[in-house]
Design an enzyme around this catalytic site. Structure first.
Site, PDB file in Angstrom:
ATOM      1  CE1 TYR A  56      -4.161  -1.413  -0.455  1.00  0.00           C
ATOM      2  CE2 TYR A  56      -3.344  -3.038   1.099  1.00  0.00           C
ATOM      3  CZ  TYR A  56      -4.267  -2.643   0.162  1.00  0.00           C
ATOM      4  OH  TYR A  56      -5.305  -3.474  -0.190  1.00  0.00           O
ATOM      5  CD  GLN A  91     -17.121  -1.334  -6.105  1.00  0.00           C
ATOM      6  OE1 GLN A  91     -17.022  -2.499  -5.769  1.00  0.00           O
ATOM      7  NE2 GLN A  91     -17.447  -0.968  -7.320  1.00  0.00           N
ATOM      8  CG  HIS A 109     -14.362  -1.117  -1.036  1.00  0.00           C
ATOM      9  ND1 HIS A 109     -14.354  -1.701  -2.288  1.00  0.00           N
ATOM     10  CD2 HIS A 109     -15.440  -1.644  -0.402  1.00  0.00           C
ATOM     11  CE1 HIS A 109     -15.373  -2.534  -2.398  1.00  0.00           C
ATOM     12  NE2 HIS A 109     -16.053  -2.514  -1.273  1.00  0.00           N
ATOM     13  CB  CYS A 117      -4.968   3.736  15.211  1.00  0.00           C
ATOM     14  SG  CYS A 117      -4.146   3.076  16.684  1.00  0.00           S
ATOM     15  CB  CYS A 136      -1.740   5.997  16.735  1.00  0.00           C
ATOM     16  SG  CYS A 136      -3.414   6.670  16.717  1.00  0.00           S
ATOM     17  CB  THR A 177     -17.589  -1.654 -10.604  1.00  0.00           C
ATOM     18  OG1 THR A 177     -17.517  -2.727  -9.670  1.00  0.00           O
ATOM     19  CG2 THR A 177     -19.028  -1.270 -10.828  1.00  0.00           C
ATOM     20  CG  ASN A 202     -17.765  -2.104 -16.806  1.00  0.00           C
ATOM     21  OD1 ASN A 202     -17.116  -1.331 -16.118  1.00  0.00           O
ATOM     22  ND2 ASN A 202     -17.605  -3.409 -16.762  1.00  0.00           N
ATOM     23  CG  LEU A 203     -13.184  -1.703 -21.644  1.00  0.00           C
ATOM     24  CD1 LEU A 203     -13.284  -0.391 -22.406  1.00  0.00           C
ATOM     25  CD2 LEU A 203     -11.785  -1.860 -21.048  1.00  0.00           C
TER      26      LEU A 203
HETATM   27  P1  OAD Z   1     -12.385  -4.759 -11.115  1.00  0.00           P
HETATM   28  O1  OAD Z   1     -10.962  -4.781 -11.515  1.00  0.00           O
HETATM   29  O2  OAD Z   1     -12.974  -6.002 -10.563  1.00  0.00           O
HETATM   30  O3  OAD Z   1     -13.287  -4.329 -12.364  1.00  0.00           O
HETATM   31  C1  OAD Z   1     -12.967  -3.218 -13.151  1.00  0.00           C
HETATM   32  C2  OAD Z   1     -13.995  -3.104 -14.253  1.00  0.00           C
HETATM   33  O4  OAD Z   1     -13.695  -1.927 -14.984  1.00  0.00           O
HETATM   34  C3  OAD Z   1     -14.007  -4.273 -15.249  1.00  0.00           C
HETATM   35  O5  OAD Z   1     -15.344  -4.700 -15.460  1.00  0.00           O
HETATM   36  C4  OAD Z   1     -13.421  -3.672 -16.529  1.00  0.00           C
HETATM   37  O6  OAD Z   1     -14.019  -4.193 -17.701  1.00  0.00           O
HETATM   38  C5  OAD Z   1     -13.807  -2.202 -16.373  1.00  0.00           C
HETATM   39  N1  OAD Z   1     -12.901  -1.267 -17.055  1.00  0.00           N
HETATM   40  C6  OAD Z   1     -11.559  -1.371 -17.254  1.00  0.00           C
HETATM   41  N2  OAD Z   1     -11.100  -0.298 -17.900  1.00  0.00           N
HETATM   42  C7  OAD Z   1     -12.161   0.517 -18.130  1.00  0.00           C
HETATM   43  C8  OAD Z   1     -12.341   1.787 -18.775  1.00  0.00           C
HETATM   44  N3  OAD Z   1     -11.312   2.445 -19.312  1.00  0.00           N
HETATM   45  N4  OAD Z   1     -13.575   2.316 -18.832  1.00  0.00           N
HETATM   46  C9  OAD Z   1     -14.640   1.649 -18.286  1.00  0.00           C
HETATM   47  N5  OAD Z   1     -14.536   0.456 -17.681  1.00  0.00           N
HETATM   48  C10 OAD Z   1     -13.318  -0.101 -17.590  1.00  0.00           C
HETATM   49  O7  OAD Z   1     -12.572  -3.524 -10.097  1.00  0.00           O
HETATM   50  P2  OAD Z   1     -13.774  -3.204  -9.097  1.00  0.00           P
HETATM   51  O8  OAD Z   1     -15.071  -3.683  -9.635  1.00  0.00           O
HETATM   52  O9  OAD Z   1     -13.655  -1.777  -8.735  1.00  0.00           O
HETATM   53  O10 OAD Z   1     -11.766  -3.757  -3.026  1.00  0.00           O
HETATM   54  O11 OAD Z   1     -13.357  -4.083  -7.855  1.00  0.00           O
HETATM   55  C11 OAD Z   1     -14.168  -4.070  -6.705  1.00  0.00           C
HETATM   56  C12 OAD Z   1     -13.328  -4.237  -5.456  1.00  0.00           C
HETATM   57  O12 OAD Z   1     -12.523  -5.428  -5.559  1.00  0.00           O
HETATM   58  C13 OAD Z   1     -12.316  -3.148  -5.242  1.00  0.00           C
HETATM   59  O13 OAD Z   1     -12.853  -1.994  -4.636  1.00  0.00           O
HETATM   60  C14 OAD Z   1     -11.306  -3.784  -4.353  1.00  0.00           C
HETATM   61  C15 OAD Z   1     -11.260  -5.195  -4.899  1.00  0.00           C
HETATM   62  O14 OAD Z   1     -11.129  -6.159  -3.949  1.00  0.00           O
HETATM   63  C16 OAD Z   1     -10.907  -3.378  -2.038  1.00  0.00           C
HETATM   64  O15 OAD Z   1      -9.763  -3.010  -2.230  1.00  0.00           O
HETATM   65  C17 OAD Z   1     -11.486  -3.429  -0.683  1.00  0.00           C
END
Ligand code: OAD
Length: 236
Positions: A56, A91, A109, A117, A136, A177, A202-203
């Site tokens: 991180y 997220q 998230h 902490c 902290c 997402t 979405n893509l």
């Molecule tokens: P993902 O990586 O699972 O999904 C990303 C989505 O964005 C996919 O469906 C891609 O097709 C789409 N994508 C990629 N590039 C793009 C673009 N240029 N324009 C539009 N869409 C695009 O990510 P999240 O759904 O955000 O949690 O993942 C959810 C959670 O899983 C995250 O918040 C994280 C992870 O565990 C934590 O860190 C707590």
């Protein structure tokens, strides 16, 4: 698009992809070379604290090298100009929405630029490394700061506020997402249950694509400004 006053927008990693931040479930299913489960769990933190903190630290440092893209900017414009209720639920743990100017925003998230902490539960803005034993600022404990990130198995932030907004929404929009992680993946069904129109940008089709009234496929940097333009023009 008449009759729309209250809007909830869910964003995911795809909205920041064109700024240069990696998504989670890209080709090969690896996130910056790691399985998500090996980093984003309380067990991973307990097993290999330095690896998780270092991971991180690197993500936090990488934020300084990227900028908001046209999708973040369009959502900030909507936030500024929309007269009704609006809530951007992200997220994402990056700060690109706020750097673009969005204010009606919550990070369900957690946030990279914040520490949590483990001794006293204080959350505070944080910009440096967590490997250097910083105390902290609230309770003074040593070696208790961790990234303020909601790991798998932990409760996302502000669920009550999100549920309230979903119950009042006329329009629910999901951007970039995969729909693989709950509870966010269930928001579209909650919003529909309460009568909202639902749209996905979405893509490619997300896992929950089927639940949306409409899906538009393409890059967020193109689709989001286009959609914001349509929405604001229909209001005028
Ligand atoms: P993902 O990586 O699972 O999904 C990303 C989505 O964005 C996919 O469906 C891609 O097709 C789409 N994508 C990629 N590039 C793009 C673009 N240029 N324009 C539009 N869409 C695009 O990510 P999240 O759904 O955000 O949690 O993942 C959810 C959670 O899983 C995250 O918040 C994280 C992870 O565990 C934590 O860190 C707590």
């Amino acid at each position: 698009m008449s009759g729309i006053h209250n809007i909830v927008i869910l964003t995911g990693a795809g909205v920041s992809a064109e700024s240069g931040l990696g998504t989670f479930r890209g080709p090969g299913g690896l996130w910056e070379g790691h399985r998500v489960e090996d980093i984003c769990t309380p067990e991973a933190l307990a097993r290999n604290r330095d690896l998780v903190l270092d991971f991180y630290d690197q993500r936090r440092a990488a934020l300084a090298t990227v900028k908001p893209n046209a999708a973040h900017e369009a959502l900030a414009r909507l936030d500024c100009e929309w007269p009704g209720e609006l809530l951007i639920v992200t997220q994402n743990v990056d700060d690109l929405h706020e750097r673009a100017g969005a204010t009606r925003l919550l990070h369900m998230h957690g946030e990279l630029m914040s520490s949590l902490c483990e001794a006293c539960g204080a959350r505070a803005g944080y910009g440096g490394s967590m490997l250097d034993g910083t105390l902290c600022g609230s309770c003074g404990a040593a070696d208790t700061l961790r990234p303020d990130i909601v790991f798998f198995g932990e409760m996302p932030y502000e669920m009550d506020r999100i549920d309230r907004a979903l119950s009042r929404a006329d329009l629910f929009l999901s951007i970039g997402t995969s729909g693989a992680v709950y509870p966010a993946a269930g928001f579209v069904r909650s919003a529909r249950h309460f009568g909202a129109q639902t749209l996905e940008l979405n893509l490619d089709p997300s896992e929950g694509s089927f639940f949306f009234h409409e899906s538009r496929m393409g890059a967020a940097s193109e689709l989001v400004p286009e959609w914001v333009g349509e929405l604001l023009a229909a209001r005028d």
